[in-house]
Design an enzyme around this catalytic site. Structure first.
Site, PDB file in Angstrom:
ATOM      1  N   LYS A  59       0.840  -1.204   0.000  1.00  0.00           N
ATOM      2  CA  LYS A  59       0.000   0.000   0.000  1.00  0.00           C
ATOM      3  C   LYS A  59       0.871   1.249   0.000  1.00  0.00           C
ATOM      4  O   LYS A  59       2.060   1.199   0.333  1.00  0.00           O
ATOM      5  CB  LYS A  59      -0.901  -0.014   1.240  1.00  0.00           C
ATOM      6  CG  LYS A  59      -0.128   0.018   2.567  1.00  0.00           C
ATOM      7  CD  LYS A  59      -1.037  -0.261   3.756  1.00  0.00           C
ATOM      8  CE  LYS A  59      -0.252  -0.238   5.060  1.00  0.00           C
ATOM      9  NZ  LYS A  59      -1.059  -0.708   6.195  1.00  0.00           N
ATOM     10  N   ARG A 157     -10.697  -0.177  15.382  1.00  0.00           N
ATOM     11  CA  ARG A 157     -10.581   0.606  14.140  1.00  0.00           C
ATOM     12  C   ARG A 157     -11.483  -0.066  13.115  1.00  0.00           C
ATOM     13  O   ARG A 157     -12.700  -0.045  13.298  1.00  0.00           O
ATOM     14  CB  ARG A 157      -9.094   0.669  13.726  1.00  0.00           C
ATOM     15  CG  ARG A 157      -8.777   1.810  12.781  1.00  0.00           C
ATOM     16  CD  ARG A 157      -7.302   1.857  12.391  1.00  0.00           C
ATOM     17  NE  ARG A 157      -6.902   0.704  11.583  1.00  0.00           N
ATOM     18  CZ  ARG A 157      -5.657   0.524  11.102  1.00  0.00           C
ATOM     19  NH1 ARG A 157      -4.708   1.411  11.359  1.00  0.00           N
ATOM     20  NH2 ARG A 157      -5.381  -0.533  10.365  1.00  0.00           N
ATOM     21  N   HIS A 189      -6.691  -7.314  12.761  1.00  0.00           N
ATOM     22  CA  HIS A 189      -5.432  -6.558  12.824  1.00  0.00           C
ATOM     23  C   HIS A 189      -5.159  -6.239  14.296  1.00  0.00           C
ATOM     24  O   HIS A 189      -6.080  -5.960  15.051  1.00  0.00           O
ATOM     25  CB  HIS A 189      -5.613  -5.270  11.991  1.00  0.00           C
ATOM     26  CG  HIS A 189      -4.353  -4.591  11.586  1.00  0.00           C
ATOM     27  ND1 HIS A 189      -3.258  -5.249  11.066  1.00  0.00           N
ATOM     28  CD2 HIS A 189      -4.003  -3.271  11.610  1.00  0.00           C
ATOM     29  CE1 HIS A 189      -2.303  -4.366  10.780  1.00  0.00           C
ATOM     30  NE2 HIS A 189      -2.726  -3.161  11.113  1.00  0.00           N
ATOM     31  N   ARG A 245       0.987 -10.913   6.834  1.00  0.00           N
ATOM     32  CA  ARG A 245       0.860  -9.684   6.036  1.00  0.00           C
ATOM     33  C   ARG A 245       1.932  -8.666   6.415  1.00  0.00           C
ATOM     34  O   ARG A 245       1.617  -7.577   6.905  1.00  0.00           O
ATOM     35  CB  ARG A 245      -0.508  -9.014   6.274  1.00  0.00           C
ATOM     36  CG  ARG A 245      -1.733  -9.865   6.070  1.00  0.00           C
ATOM     37  CD  ARG A 245      -3.010  -8.995   6.123  1.00  0.00           C
ATOM     38  NE  ARG A 245      -3.114  -8.196   7.321  1.00  0.00           N
ATOM     39  CZ  ARG A 245      -3.788  -8.546   8.422  1.00  0.00           C
ATOM     40  NH1 ARG A 245      -4.452  -9.685   8.466  1.00  0.00           N
ATOM     41  NH2 ARG A 245      -3.819  -7.737   9.467  1.00  0.00           N
ATOM     42  N   TYR A 289      15.488  30.509   7.075  1.00  0.00           N
ATOM     43  CA  TYR A 289      14.323  31.185   7.661  1.00  0.00           C
ATOM     44  C   TYR A 289      14.362  31.194   9.182  1.00  0.00           C
ATOM     45  O   TYR A 289      14.583  30.150   9.804  1.00  0.00           O
ATOM     46  CB  TYR A 289      13.030  30.487   7.246  1.00  0.00           C
ATOM     47  CG  TYR A 289      12.663  30.579   5.792  1.00  0.00           C
ATOM     48  CD1 TYR A 289      12.794  31.771   5.084  1.00  0.00           C
ATOM     49  CD2 TYR A 289      12.158  29.469   5.126  1.00  0.00           C
ATOM     50  CE1 TYR A 289      12.429  31.838   3.752  1.00  0.00           C
ATOM     51  CE2 TYR A 289      11.795  29.539   3.788  1.00  0.00           C
ATOM     52  CZ  TYR A 289      11.936  30.726   3.108  1.00  0.00           C
ATOM     53  OH  TYR A 289      11.579  30.783   1.799  1.00  0.00           O
ATOM     54  N   CYS A 336      13.200  23.845   4.784  1.00  0.00           N
ATOM     55  CA  CYS A 336      12.286  24.644   3.963  1.00  0.00           C
ATOM     56  C   CYS A 336      11.574  23.727   2.967  1.00  0.00           C
ATOM     57  O   CYS A 336      11.749  22.517   2.993  1.00  0.00           O
ATOM     58  CB  CYS A 336      13.065  25.728   3.230  1.00  0.00           C
ATOM     59  SG  CYS A 336      14.180  26.648   4.307  1.00  0.00           S
ATOM     60  N   ASP A 338      12.005  23.293  -0.255  1.00  0.00           N
ATOM     61  CA  ASP A 338      12.843  22.658  -1.271  1.00  0.00           C
ATOM     62  C   ASP A 338      14.278  22.440  -0.835  1.00  0.00           C
ATOM     63  O   ASP A 338      15.066  21.878  -1.594  1.00  0.00           O
ATOM     64  CB  ASP A 338      12.882  23.538  -2.528  1.00  0.00           C
ATOM     65  CG  ASP A 338      11.510  23.973  -2.951  1.00  0.00           C
ATOM     66  OD1 ASP A 338      10.703  23.087  -3.283  1.00  0.00           O
ATOM     67  OD2 ASP A 338      11.226  25.192  -2.903  1.00  0.00           O
TER      68      ASP A 338
END
Ligand SMILES: *Cc1c(COP(=O)(O)O)cnc(C)c1O
Length: 406
Positions: A59, A157, A189, A245, A289, A336, A338
């Site tokens: 997944k 869940r 699970h 799994r 920054y 930052c 990038d």
């Protein structure tokens, strides 16, 4: 004011094969995906659960490693099933020609179940409405849908909880009799499989086998009963059942970092970048920054062209571990979108183009677990959050030494 830790011992820069050097020349940031390590991990896990089928959980783009190359490598190494959370991921696997058994487990009303049934994709149901929608899709195609009924044994869940399990089983039986669905699996699970001594593990397991027995008494004949994720595959052999799994362990990362045991797993992903700029800065000049880092002495800094758009957590500001210029250090200042900066130290001989390793598995390299520890998360998130624009270079694929893209 913070300072880069320069006291750690120097470590050698890992050897880079010539093909990799040329495949990464001119790239800002990339992830090397070692498919040979992935195959070795699948074999290691299969030895741990040799009596069970093996569902490779791929997944979320194979936890960020690239869906198709990882799925193919897992199947080469003996996986017999593939598992994904979302239907489009399963459709992508089938449409790429993968014929292995395939389970997908998260759906909402209106999901295109016909697309799944038409492609022989197994589906999970936690509630009667899911069975109804799957059955309608199967009828429209004149086929029988394969369904795994999910029981909530205490995760709180997904799955049918308590009396809802009885209702779900009763709802499935007439649909089976009609031929619209076949219950081929029953599954659950764990909540605490990563805590080897946790009492809920055995309690969930007991509840699971009771739920299976109830379904069988009602007439269900599942082929596979399954509950073990990576942690249970590694540390709870009594939970292996018919099928395991594993996800994270296949990618070479331990699901139980508190145990001093790597289970012989090899990290599959290595994230690297090349320095985009190297320059001197005077003592007291704040970096990036907010000036979250201020060098105490004149120094040389490097600009690393990878940021939170690439999946580098902003929480790694001043703490993300790196291997650069032959030594371990940490990010200097803010991460930052990038880019971020590293303090290379006054005597640094580094230059633009030099390789920086964020994490990997070779000696001296920080690991995804180190990044998780530094930023207050788990290794799963570090690899899975890798940005879509980071090229994955799949190494060890049979058809190419270094193949870019998914
Ligand atoms: C993600 C997932 C797994 C794999 O879990 P790991 O901890 O990565 O081994 C197994 N089963 C289900 C239902 C999952 O959602």
């Amino acid at each position: 004011m913070s300072e880069t830790d320069a006291t750690e011992p120097a470590v050698p820069t890992p050897h880079e094969p010539a093909t990799l050097e040329s495949a990464t020349l001119g790239r800002t940031v990339w992830a090397e995906i070692d498919l040979a390590a992935l195959e070795a991990n699948v074999r290691t896990l299969r030895e741990r659960a040799s009596g069970s089928e093996f569902m490779a959980v791929v997944k979320a783009d194979a936890y960020g490693h690239g869906l198709l190359p990882v799925a193919r490598a897992a199947l080469r190494a003996g996986a017999t099933w593939l598992g994904v959370a979302q239907l489009p991921e399963a459709v992508a696997l089938r449409d790429a020609g993968i014929t292995a058994r395939l389970l997908t487990w998260l759906s909402v009303p209106g999901t295109d179940f016909a697309a799944a049934v038409a492609r022989d994709i197994d589906l999970s149901a936690s509630a009667p409405w899911v069975l109804d929608e799957i059955a309608a899709a199967a009828r429209s195609l004149g086929r029988t849908a394969r369904v795994h009924l999910k029981v909530d044994t205490g995760l709180g869940r997904g799955g049918a909880y308590g009396q809802d399990w009885t209702t779900l089983v009763r709802h499935a039986r007439p649909l089976e009799a009609e031929g619209a669905v076949q219950v081929v699996g029953i599954w659950t699970h764990f909540a605490h499989a990563d805590s080897p001594e946790h009492p809920t593990v055995l309690a969930q397991q007991e509840r699971f086998f009771e739920a299976v027995a109830e379904a069988e008494r009602a007439g269900c004949r599942p082929e596979v009963r399954h509950l073990a994720n990576s942690a249970a595959t590694l540390v709870h052999p009594s939970a292996h059942a018919d099928l395991v799994r594993p996800g994270i362990a296949m990618y070479g990362l331990t699901p139980v970092p508190q145990l001093d045991d790597d289970f012989g797993l090899r990290p599959v992903m290595t994230l690297r970048a090349r320095l985009a700029l190297v320059k001197g800065l005077p003592a007291g000049q704040g970096v990036s920054y907010g000036h979250a880092y201020v060098p105490a002495t004149d120094t040389v800094v490097g600009l690393v062209p990878a940021g939170y758009a690439d999946g580098v957590p902003r929480d790694a500001t001043n703490v993300g571990p790196l291997l650069v210029d032959g030594r371990r250090t940490t990010i200097a200042g803010r991460v930052c979108m990038d880019q971020f900066v590293v303090d290379l130290g006054a005597g640094s001989g580094a230059s633009a183009g030099d390789v920086v390793t964020l994490f990997g598995g070779a000696p001296g390299e920080p690991t995804a677990q180190d990044w998780a520890d530094a930023t207050g998360t788990i290794s799963y998130e570090i690899v899975t959050r890798l940005g879509a624009r980071v090229p994955r270079l799949h190494l060890g694929a049979p058809d190419a030494d270094a193949k870019a893209g998914a």
